[in-house]
Design a protein around this motif. Structure first.
Motif, PDB file in Angstrom:
ATOM      1  N   VAL A 202       0.833  -1.200   0.000  1.00 54.13           N
ATOM      2  CA  VAL A 202       0.000   0.000   0.000  1.00 54.13           C
ATOM      3  C   VAL A 202       0.873   1.258   0.000  1.00 54.13           C
ATOM      4  O   VAL A 202       2.002   1.235   0.494  1.00 54.13           O
ATOM      5  CB  VAL A 202      -0.959   0.029   1.215  1.00 54.13           C
ATOM      6  CG1 VAL A 202      -1.872  -1.182   1.209  1.00 54.13           C
ATOM      7  CG2 VAL A 202      -0.189   0.114   2.517  1.00 54.13           C
ATOM      8  N   PRO A 203       0.370   2.342  -0.569  1.00 54.40           N
ATOM      9  CA  PRO A 203       1.158   3.581  -0.591  1.00 54.40           C
ATOM     10  C   PRO A 203       1.220   4.234   0.780  1.00 54.40           C
ATOM     11  O   PRO A 203       0.242   4.205   1.538  1.00 54.40           O
ATOM     12  CB  PRO A 203       0.379   4.468  -1.575  1.00 54.40           C
ATOM     13  CG  PRO A 203      -1.034   3.972  -1.482  1.00 54.40           C
ATOM     14  CD  PRO A 203      -0.932   2.502  -1.248  1.00 54.40           C
ATOM     15  N   GLY A 204       2.366   4.829   1.106  1.00 55.37           N
ATOM     16  CA  GLY A 204       2.477   5.622   2.324  1.00 55.37           C
ATOM     17  C   GLY A 204       1.853   6.991   2.111  1.00 55.37           C
ATOM     18  O   GLY A 204       1.532   7.382   0.979  1.00 55.37           O
ATOM     19  N   LYS A 205       1.712   7.731   3.179  1.00 50.76           N
ATOM     20  CA  LYS A 205       1.066   9.047   3.093  1.00 50.76           C
ATOM     21  C   LYS A 205       1.800  10.007   2.160  1.00 50.76           C
ATOM     22  O   LYS A 205       1.195  10.889   1.561  1.00 50.76           O
ATOM     23  CB  LYS A 205       0.940   9.662   4.487  1.00 50.76           C
ATOM     24  CG  LYS A 205      -0.149   9.020   5.348  1.00 50.76           C
ATOM     25  CD  LYS A 205      -0.327   9.763   6.650  1.00 50.76           C
ATOM     26  CE  LYS A 205      -1.506   9.216   7.452  1.00 50.76           C
ATOM     27  NZ  LYS A 205      -1.332   7.819   7.843  1.00 50.76           N
ATOM     28  N   LYS A 206       3.130   9.833   2.014  1.00 53.77           N
ATOM     29  CA  LYS A 206       3.890  10.720   1.132  1.00 53.77           C
ATOM     30  C   LYS A 206       3.455  10.588  -0.327  1.00 53.77           C
ATOM     31  O   LYS A 206       3.678  11.497  -1.126  1.00 53.77           O
ATOM     32  CB  LYS A 206       5.390  10.427   1.250  1.00 53.77           C
ATOM     33  CG  LYS A 206       6.013  10.919   2.546  1.00 53.77           C
ATOM     34  CD  LYS A 206       7.512  10.685   2.536  1.00 53.77           C
ATOM     35  CE  LYS A 206       8.161  11.217   3.800  1.00 53.77           C
ATOM     36  NZ  LYS A 206       9.631  10.986   3.806  1.00 53.77           N
ATOM     37  N   LEU A 207       2.853   9.468  -0.664  1.00 51.96           N
ATOM     38  CA  LEU A 207       2.426   9.250  -2.046  1.00 51.96           C
ATOM     39  C   LEU A 207       1.003   9.735  -2.307  1.00 51.96           C
ATOM     40  O   LEU A 207       0.535   9.715  -3.448  1.00 51.96           O
ATOM     41  CB  LEU A 207       2.526   7.764  -2.413  1.00 51.96           C
ATOM     42  CG  LEU A 207       3.900   7.118  -2.298  1.00 51.96           C
ATOM     43  CD1 LEU A 207       3.887   5.742  -2.950  1.00 51.96           C
ATOM     44  CD2 LEU A 207       4.973   7.986  -2.937  1.00 51.96           C
ATOM     45  N   ILE A 208       0.321  10.168  -1.254  1.00 50.36           N
ATOM     46  CA  ILE A 208      -1.047  10.664  -1.405  1.00 50.36           C
ATOM     47  C   ILE A 208      -1.001  12.186  -1.440  1.00 50.36           C
ATOM     48  O   ILE A 208      -0.685  12.837  -0.444  1.00 50.36           O
ATOM     49  CB  ILE A 208      -1.957  10.188  -0.244  1.00 50.36           C
ATOM     50  CG1 ILE A 208      -1.867   8.665  -0.090  1.00 50.36           C
ATOM     51  CG2 ILE A 208      -3.388  10.634  -0.492  1.00 50.36           C
ATOM     52  CD1 ILE A 208      -2.255   7.870  -1.312  1.00 50.36           C
ATOM     53  N   LYS A 209      -1.302  12.758  -2.580  1.00 48.81           N
ATOM     54  CA  LYS A 209      -1.225  14.208  -2.736  1.00 48.81           C
ATOM     55  C   LYS A 209      -2.440  14.881  -2.104  1.00 48.81           C
ATOM     56  O   LYS A 209      -3.568  14.390  -2.196  1.00 48.81           O
ATOM     57  CB  LYS A 209      -1.143  14.581  -4.222  1.00 48.81           C
ATOM     58  CG  LYS A 209       0.049  13.972  -4.966  1.00 48.81           C
ATOM     59  CD  LYS A 209       1.378  14.467  -4.412  1.00 48.81           C
ATOM     60  CE  LYS A 209       2.576  14.083  -5.264  1.00 48.81           C
ATOM     61  NZ  LYS A 209       2.953  12.675  -5.198  1.00 48.81           N
ATOM     62  N   THR A 210      -2.187  16.020  -1.456  1.00 47.28           N
ATOM     63  CA  THR A 210      -3.265  16.807  -0.868  1.00 47.28           C
ATOM     64  C   THR A 210      -3.955  17.626  -1.956  1.00 47.28           C
ATOM     65  O   THR A 210      -3.452  17.766  -3.073  1.00 47.28           O
ATOM     66  CB  THR A 210      -2.715  17.758   0.206  1.00 47.28           C
ATOM     67  OG1 THR A 210      -1.887  18.746  -0.444  1.00 47.28           O
ATOM     68  CG2 THR A 210      -1.886  17.010   1.243  1.00 47.28           C
ATOM     69  N   LYS A 211      -5.099  18.208  -1.613  1.00 51.94           N
ATOM     70  CA  LYS A 211      -5.822  19.043  -2.578  1.00 51.94           C
ATOM     71  C   LYS A 211      -4.952  20.212  -3.033  1.00 51.94           C
ATOM     72  O   LYS A 211      -4.943  20.563  -4.216  1.00 51.94           O
ATOM     73  CB  LYS A 211      -7.122  19.558  -1.961  1.00 51.94           C
ATOM     74  CG  LYS A 211      -8.190  18.489  -1.797  1.00 51.94           C
ATOM     75  CD  LYS A 211      -9.478  19.073  -1.234  1.00 51.94           C
ATOM     76  CE  LYS A 211     -10.548  17.991  -1.095  1.00 51.94           C
ATOM     77  NZ  LYS A 211     -11.813  18.535  -0.531  1.00 51.94           N
TER      78      LYS A 211
END
Length: 289
Positions: A38-47
């Motif tokens: 699963v992707p870590g939070k660093k890979l989830i871009k914010t708005k």
């Protein structure tokens, strides 16, 4: 530190965690416990980050549109490089390729049997019958966008036309597989299946990549593989899909004279299209193309 339900969300949306990413994080945790990557939070871009990447893409898309309007037989690849630099700077951006790890130019221009990373030069002149990949990456306010297009110069033979067409179809097949909670492996499998069913091969050494806050981020996006494997696709991920499709063998080599340009080992033609994409709750959004 574990967030509580009423804490502000880690994504800086200003919303409480329970109203924002609580269920999202639970889903990722459940998948991880089941053994999935699963992707870590660093890979989830914010708005905010997504908006920044989209503004960068406006420059990148505009640049490729401008090149589309001007590219022609008799043009040097150095002229394309100058067009790139002048346009990008005029829009307040920076050509990301320029001086990246020592790359000497603002854009990559790869012709015929050049797979990628062709270096613009006054000595390289576009000729009738050439197929050309132009790969642009732009920075605006610290945000990156990346895309490439194929161009056919003058009268192009049927073999070359078909390769360019199938390479675009491979990209589209990959795009169709971008679904929330799907897998990166689904993208590669779809591309490989389509390329090989048409008698072509997929380059192994290069792939897509995360992008947005840097020119190359995780994850690496393979353009071959098996369905149901590799990283889970979660909403908020931003990456490129950029299959390099060869008319002959998938094997390549790097030009030892410049240390950058990749060429097909058997001298066959190669074609590539690239989009920067965002995984959404509904599917996929193309950001740069």
């Amino acid at each position: 530190m574990m967030l509580k339900r009423n804490d502000l969300c880690w994504c800086k949306s200003g919303l409480k965690y329970k109203k924002c990413h609580l269920e999202f994080d639970k889903k990722l945790s459940d998948l991880k416990r089941k053994g999935y990557i699963v992707p870590g939070k660093k890979l989830i871009k914010t708005k905010e980050q997504i908006e920044g990447i989209k503004k960068s893409a406006e420059i990148n898309n505009g640049l490729l549109d401008l090149i589309s309007e001007n590219i022609k037989e008799g043009m040097t690849t150095e002229e394309i490089d100058k067009l790139t630099y002048d346009y990008t700077i005029s829009k307040g951006g920076i050509p990301a390729d320029l001086n990246y790890d020592g790359f000497p130019k603002s854009i990559c221009v790869s012709i015929n049997n050049e797979v990628c990373h062709g270096i613009p030069s006054n000595d390289v002149i576009l000729k009738n019958g050439d197929i050309v990949n132009i790969d642009a990456t732009s920075i605006l306010n610290g945000y990156y966008s990346d895309a490439s297009r194929m161009f056919m110069i003058g009268e192009v033979n049927e073999e070359a036309k078909n390769l360019v067409k199938v390479a675009k179809e491979c990209l589209n097949k990959g795009l169709e597989e971008v679904k929330p909670w799907g897998f990166l492996g689904d993208i590669g499998a779809a591309i490989q299946e389509h390329a090989e069913s048409n008698g072509y091969s997929v380059v192994r050494e290069f792939g897509g990549h995360g992008v947005g806050l840097d020119i190359h981020e995780d994850p690496f996006v393979f353009h071959f593989g098996k369905r149901g494997t590799d990283m889970v696709l979660a909403p908020g991920m931003v990456f490129t899909i950029e299959p390099m499709i060869n008319a002959g063998s998938h094997e390549i080599f790097i030009d030892e004279n410049n240390g950058w340009t990749a060429l097909t080992a058997d001298g066959s033609l190669s074609a590539q299209w690239e989009h920067t994409v965002l995984v959404t709750e509904e599917g996929v959004e193309v950001i740069s193309k």
